[in-house]
Design a protein around this motif. Structure first.
Motif, PDB file in Angstrom:
ATOM      1  N   UNK A 270     -11.085  11.019  13.644  1.00  0.00           N
ATOM      2  CA  UNK A 270     -10.978   9.723  12.968  1.00  0.00           C
ATOM      3  C   UNK A 270      -9.682   9.020  13.379  1.00  0.00           C
ATOM      4  N   UNK A 271      -9.810   7.760  13.761  1.00  0.00           N
ATOM      5  CA  UNK A 271      -8.636   6.925  14.026  1.00  0.00           C
ATOM      6  C   UNK A 271      -8.208   6.310  12.694  1.00  0.00           C
ATOM      7  N   UNK A 272      -7.200   6.908  12.068  1.00  0.00           N
ATOM      8  CA  UNK A 272      -6.814   6.506  10.719  1.00  0.00           C
ATOM      9  C   UNK A 272      -6.229   5.099  10.653  1.00  0.00           C
ATOM     10  N   UNK A 273      -5.888   4.536  11.807  1.00  0.00           N
ATOM     11  CA  UNK A 273      -5.350   3.174  11.807  1.00  0.00           C
ATOM     12  C   UNK A 273      -6.450   2.143  11.589  1.00  0.00           C
ATOM     13  N   UNK A 274      -7.668   2.476  11.977  1.00  0.00           N
ATOM     14  CA  UNK A 274      -8.756   1.499  11.908  1.00  0.00           C
ATOM     15  C   UNK A 274      -9.997   2.015  11.185  1.00  0.00           C
ATOM     16  N   UNK A 275     -10.069   3.318  10.946  1.00  0.00           N
ATOM     17  CA  UNK A 275     -11.258   3.921  10.332  1.00  0.00           C
ATOM     18  C   UNK A 275     -10.852   4.589   9.026  1.00  0.00           C
ATOM     19  N   UNK A 276     -11.541   4.246   7.961  1.00  0.00           N
ATOM     20  CA  UNK A 276     -11.112   4.661   6.625  1.00  0.00           C
ATOM     21  C   UNK A 276     -12.230   5.458   5.957  1.00  0.00           C
ATOM     22  N   UNK A 277     -12.179   6.752   6.176  1.00  0.00           N
ATOM     23  CA  UNK A 277     -13.193   7.649   5.646  1.00  0.00           C
ATOM     24  C   UNK A 277     -12.525   8.760   4.847  1.00  0.00           C
ATOM     25  N   UNK A 278     -13.250   9.367   3.927  1.00  0.00           N
ATOM     26  CA  UNK A 278     -12.665  10.407   3.077  1.00  0.00           C
ATOM     27  C   UNK A 278     -12.372  11.688   3.840  1.00  0.00           C
ATOM     28  N   UNK A 279     -11.497  12.491   3.267  1.00  0.00           N
ATOM     29  CA  UNK A 279     -11.173  13.790   3.828  1.00  0.00           C
ATOM     30  C   UNK A 279     -11.789  14.895   2.963  1.00  0.00           C
ATOM     31  N   UNK A 280     -11.814  16.102   3.510  1.00  0.00           N
ATOM     32  CA  UNK A 280     -12.279  17.247   2.738  1.00  0.00           C
ATOM     33  C   UNK A 280     -13.753  17.548   2.850  1.00  0.00           C
TER      34      UNK A 280
END
Length: 293
Positions: free
Chosen positions: A60-70
């Motif tokens: 996941x590219x955390x700068x542009x993609x916002x998905x949950x963790x775990x």
């Protein structure tokens, strides 16, 4: 019940094609024991687990993609519960990097900006596949996984999915590369490439996967690179999830067989689509979806 009783043993192709059930939704996996007990009682033998690519968090590219963790911890829990109920699982790559179908909630992002059909996102999906294949053979929580599906519901118009045919072939080759490097033989399939080749294998799977560059030429640079890029991800997961088997893997003690590769049937697309049957190496199955309105 008579129908399901006649479908065959758990994990058989016929059972997987006709008795599958969606149990995991994106973005989180919620599996509860009481429904699983009921499913077992009615001989629901195979489940399809809908997974987002973000379950492998390093992709996941955390700068542009916002998905949950775990999500991976939830998947491992759910797989254990399914196994306890005698249910085998298909890991369905339901939400692909870059999104594979417009304005669909199941992709994890409703958008018309479809970017999956690009080299960058095809590659991320192949790394995801390598990680999931390795876990399916090494992590005891994945012991009931029998198949991995490449893409859920690609765009139906094949003119809008450039490179998808090549991705199908690379998807199969990534799975078979990981299996060969783990010492798991790939059975000969009529009309398909024979992968009866000698490869170097180590009890430490991160070492074994590191031999990817020694694979025969059928495994392209793209395939070998995807396998190699899975290694640091697996090392992180080993620490995070206490997966000690990664460092001391014995294929003979697992009695594992090749996974089924799984695709949407060729009839899902129109306008001269690539046929996933052309990608076949080892056991392979297909599915299609019928909608009522």
């Amino acid at each position: 019940m008579a129908l399901t009783s006649a479908l065959g043993t758990p994990g058989s192709p016929r059972t997987m094609l006709t008795s599958s059930l969606n149990l995991v939704s994106t973005p989180y996996a919620f599996l509860y024991e009481p429904p699983l007990i009921i499913l077992h009682a009615i001989r629901q033998l195979t489940s399809i687990l809908k997974l987002g690519y973000w379950i492998v968090e390093d992709l996941v590219d955390r700068a542009t993609e916002f998905y949950p963790k775990g999500g991976l911890a939830q998947l491992r829990r759910g797989l254990k519960q399914l196994s306890k109920a005698g249910i085998v699982a298909i890991l369905d790559h339901h939400a692909l990097p870059g999104v594979q179908d417009p304005q669909q909630q199941f992709t994890g992002r409703c958008t018309t900006d479809i970017q999956f059909y690009t080299p960058y996102n095809y590659h991320r999906a192949l790394v995801w596949t390598a990680v999931m294949t390795a876990l399916s053979h090494v992590d005891s929580a994945f012991s009931n996984v029998v198949a991995i599906e490449a893409v859920n519901e690609p765009i139906m118009d094949a003119t809008k999915t450039p490179g998808y045919g090549d991705f199908q072939k690379n998807f199969v080759l990534v799975i078979r590369a990981v299996e060969l490097l783990l010492g798991i033989p790939v059975p000969k399939t009529k009309g398909a490439v024979d992968l009866d080749v000698d490869v170097q294998v180590s009890p430490n799977i991160t070492v074994s996967l590191g031999y990817a560059n020694q694979l025969p030429p059928i495994f392209s640079k793209e395939v070998r690179t995807a396998v190699l890029e899975s290694i640091p991800i697996l090392l992180k997961l080993c620490v995070k999830l206490s997966l000690k088997d990664i460092f001391n893997y014995a294929v003979s003690s697992r009695k594992r067989e090749s996974l089924y590769t799984n695709f949407m049937d060729v009839n899902w697309q129109h306008n001269d689509p690539a046929n996933p049957a052309d990608a076949t190496i080892g056991p392979q199955i297909y599915d299609n979806h019928l909608y009522y309105s």
